[in-house]
Design a protein around this motif. Structure first.
Motif, PDB file in Angstrom:
ATOM      1  N   ALA A 113       4.705  82.356 -13.871  1.00 54.33           N
ATOM      2  CA  ALA A 113       4.788  82.922 -15.224  1.00 54.33           C
ATOM      3  C   ALA A 113       5.805  82.158 -16.059  1.00 54.33           C
ATOM      4  CB  ALA A 113       5.163  84.400 -15.152  1.00 54.33           C
ATOM      5  N   ALA A 114       6.931  81.777 -15.454  1.00 54.04           N
ATOM      6  CA  ALA A 114       7.947  81.003 -16.175  1.00 54.04           C
ATOM      7  C   ALA A 114       7.409  79.634 -16.578  1.00 54.04           C
ATOM      8  CB  ALA A 114       9.199  80.858 -15.309  1.00 54.04           C
ATOM      9  N   ARG A 115       6.684  78.994 -15.666  1.00 54.07           N
ATOM     10  CA  ARG A 115       6.110  77.683 -15.974  1.00 54.07           C
ATOM     11  C   ARG A 115       5.013  77.797 -17.041  1.00 54.07           C
ATOM     12  NH1 ARG A 115       7.646  73.621 -12.631  1.00 54.07           N
ATOM     13  NH2 ARG A 115       8.689  74.178 -10.682  1.00 54.07           N
ATOM     14  N   TYR A 116       4.298  78.910 -17.048  1.00 53.96           N
ATOM     15  CA  TYR A 116       3.283  79.143 -18.083  1.00 53.96           C
ATOM     16  C   TYR A 116       3.950  79.218 -19.451  1.00 53.96           C
ATOM     17  CZ  TYR A 116      -0.425  81.546 -20.705  1.00 53.96           C
ATOM     18  OH  TYR A 116      -1.363  81.892 -21.646  1.00 53.96           O
ATOM     19  N   ILE A 117       5.060  79.934 -19.536  1.00 55.54           N
ATOM     20  CA  ILE A 117       5.793  80.015 -20.801  1.00 55.54           C
ATOM     21  C   ILE A 117       6.202  78.627 -21.258  1.00 55.54           C
ATOM     22  CG2 ILE A 117       7.918  80.834 -21.890  1.00 55.54           C
ATOM     23  CD1 ILE A 117       7.788  83.274 -20.034  1.00 55.54           C
ATOM     24  N   HIS A 118       6.765  77.840 -20.335  1.00 55.22           N
ATOM     25  CA  HIS A 118       7.242  76.496 -20.676  1.00 55.22           C
ATOM     26  C   HIS A 118       6.089  75.585 -21.106  1.00 55.22           C
ATOM     27  CE1 HIS A 118       8.291  72.282 -19.306  1.00 55.22           C
ATOM     28  NE2 HIS A 118       9.217  72.521 -20.201  1.00 55.22           N
ATOM     29  N   ALA A 119       4.981  75.609 -20.346  1.00 55.50           N
ATOM     30  CA  ALA A 119       3.857  74.708 -20.623  1.00 55.50           C
ATOM     31  C   ALA A 119       3.208  74.985 -21.964  1.00 55.50           C
ATOM     32  CB  ALA A 119       2.820  74.815 -19.506  1.00 55.50           C
TER      33      ALA A 119
END
Length: 469
Positions: free
Chosen positions: A178-184
């Motif tokens: 979920a954190a990487r989704y926000i960043h991407a």
């Protein structure tokens, strides 16, 4: 970056160096004082900088310029030159991050060797950083359940902001994804995503890992905060961060700057902070193992990541995704999942959540002896349930001891509970699957004491305690 910036207050020296470098195929820019040097750097950071320590009639000397360059452009190698060379100056320059120190009058061949070596080091460092930024791990979110859609809705709302996000949820539920989704999907997508494993770093090394260090012997070693400059720093399981480090992180969040271990100069950073935890931080605050001020700074936007139990509808599509992934990454068989196996997966208990499901799929693909559909008997925990007689159902010990009427009610209650939760609380889909009219299913549920309630954005079923008693 493709040129070399030469900074020297003596025109003859800087032009001589420039002519030599041009003969060797390098492009150059020249600066005679600190103002010209800083203007050139701010216009475009050079590939390398040759910097005189003593700059006559300048606001800043070479050490001051070096500090500024290493703070704002840490990847630019700086070669110091000086006609007043001594060991103290060399040590000071190396400590502030200079690549090397050459004393005037310098040997042309020596200068070219140092420059080529520094340029190669800079190139490798940029390539490594580029690879690290590309290797951000998976960012694709998979699912269609109500709980999943609710999560995506919350994530999408925070992608374009710089607000600090606190992700909560059980272990293995996908908080880092979920954190990487926000960043991407943010404006910082091309910048680094740096993970701090708060539970995996020894407490006595945490500050060095985060803030970096400076020493005469090893020069400047950037920490994770510095590596994340311009991008995202992700504190995984932030509840495990040492109490002493928490106060220093709090200061970084307030000031956006810090000091390396062993250093004196402030390092400014531009960061977005995302944190995660599977623990109750308010309980940790009460137990005085987590600072309340830090909690309020990190918990600007709290987002709950649902467990796999709360999104059982997503299990078949998640399993299919993992099969596809293992096929492309490991060459494991690309198998379908039978309807019976899908149904069984949706009724299993998943304390390890999505991570456990992924591990189970990998195990089945590795140990499986075929390429056809994955059958229910291949799933862990079902090996000994086959009675050897096709079509025969083996009763549990508790059910076998009940009179027929009570056994039938117990079976129907458990069966319908399982199916309702399997279909995410969707009564229409459940009724269609079990072969009942919707109204008839409602009456049956009521008679068995099965009720539905809201949980994590989905509907789940449970037994009415009063009826059960």
């Amino acid at each position: 970056m493709s040129d070399i910036l030469i900074v020297d207050d003596e025109r003859d020296i800087r032009e001589l160096i420039s002519d030599i470098l041009k003969d060797e195929g390098f492009a150059t820019r020249l600066a005679g004082n600190s103002d010209e040097a800083m203007s050139a750097i701010n216009t475009e950071a050079p590939a390398l900088m040759i910097l005189d320590i003593w700059l006559k009639d300048s606001r800043m000397d070479g050490i001051d310029i070096l500090k500024s360059v290493k703070r704002d452009n840490p990847d630019v190698p700086v070669v110091i030159i000086s006609g007043h060379g001594n060991i103290e100056i060399a040590v000071a320059a190396i400590k502030q991050g200079a690549y090397d120190f050459i004393e005037k009058p310098f040997n042309i061949d020596q200068l070219l060797v140092v420059i080529r070596r520094a340029m190669e080091t800079s190139r490798l460092r940029r390539e490594n950083q580029s690879l690290r930024r590309q290797d951000t791990g998976p960012t694709q979110m998979i699912g269609s359940s109500t709980a999943y859609k609710g999560l995506i809705s919350h994530l999408d709302k925070v992608t374009k902001s710089n607000g600090r996000v606190m992700l909560t949820g059980p272990a293995g539920s996908g908080k880092e994804l979920a954190a990487r989704y926000i960043h991407a999907n943010s404006n910082r997508a091309s910048a680094p995503f740096i993970t701090v494993n708060c539970a995996g770093v020894a407490p006595d090394r945490m500050e060095e890992v985060l803030f970096g260090r400076e020493s005469v012997a090893r020069g400047v070693e950037p920490g994770l905060l510095e590596q994340a400059h311009g991008g995202v720093i992700y504190f995984d399981e932030v509840a495990d961060m040492p109490l002493g480090t928490q106060s220093k992180i709090l200061r970084v969040l307030v000031d956006q700057q810090f000091t390396r271990v062993g250093g004196n100069d402030k390092v400014r950073v531009d960061l977005r902070v995302i944190s995660s935890t599977n623990r109750d931080l308010e309980q940790a605050i009460a137990a005085e193992t987590f600072r309340q001020e830090l909690f309020h700074r990190l918990n600007v936007v709290p987002i709950a990541v649902p467990s796999l139990e709360d999104r059982r509808e997503d299990i078949p599509v998640l399993a299919a995704h993992f099969i596809e992934d293992f096929n492309s990454s490991q060459g494991l068989p690309k198998r379908e999942i039978s309807d019976e196996a899908q149904a069984l997966l949706q009724t299993m208990v998943w304390p390890g959540n999505v991570r456990q499901l992924k591990n189970l799929i990998e195990r089945v693909l590795i140990l499986g002896d075929g390429t056809g559909p994955i059958e229910a008997r291949e799933l862990p925990g079902t090996e000994d349930t086959d009675s050897g007689e096709e079509g025969r159902v083996v009763l549990s010990g508790a059910l076998a001891t009940l009179p027929l009427r009570e056994a039938r009610e117990a079976f129907e209650r458990e069966y319908l509970l399982t199916q309702i939760n399997r279909f995410g609380g969707n009564i229409s889909r459940t009724a269609n699957f079990v072969g009942m009219e919707r109204s008839a299913l409602h009456r049956k549920l009521k008679s068995l004491g099965v009720v539905t309630s809201a949980k994590a954005g989905a509907r789940v079923a449970h037994v009415d305690d009063e009826v059960q008693d």
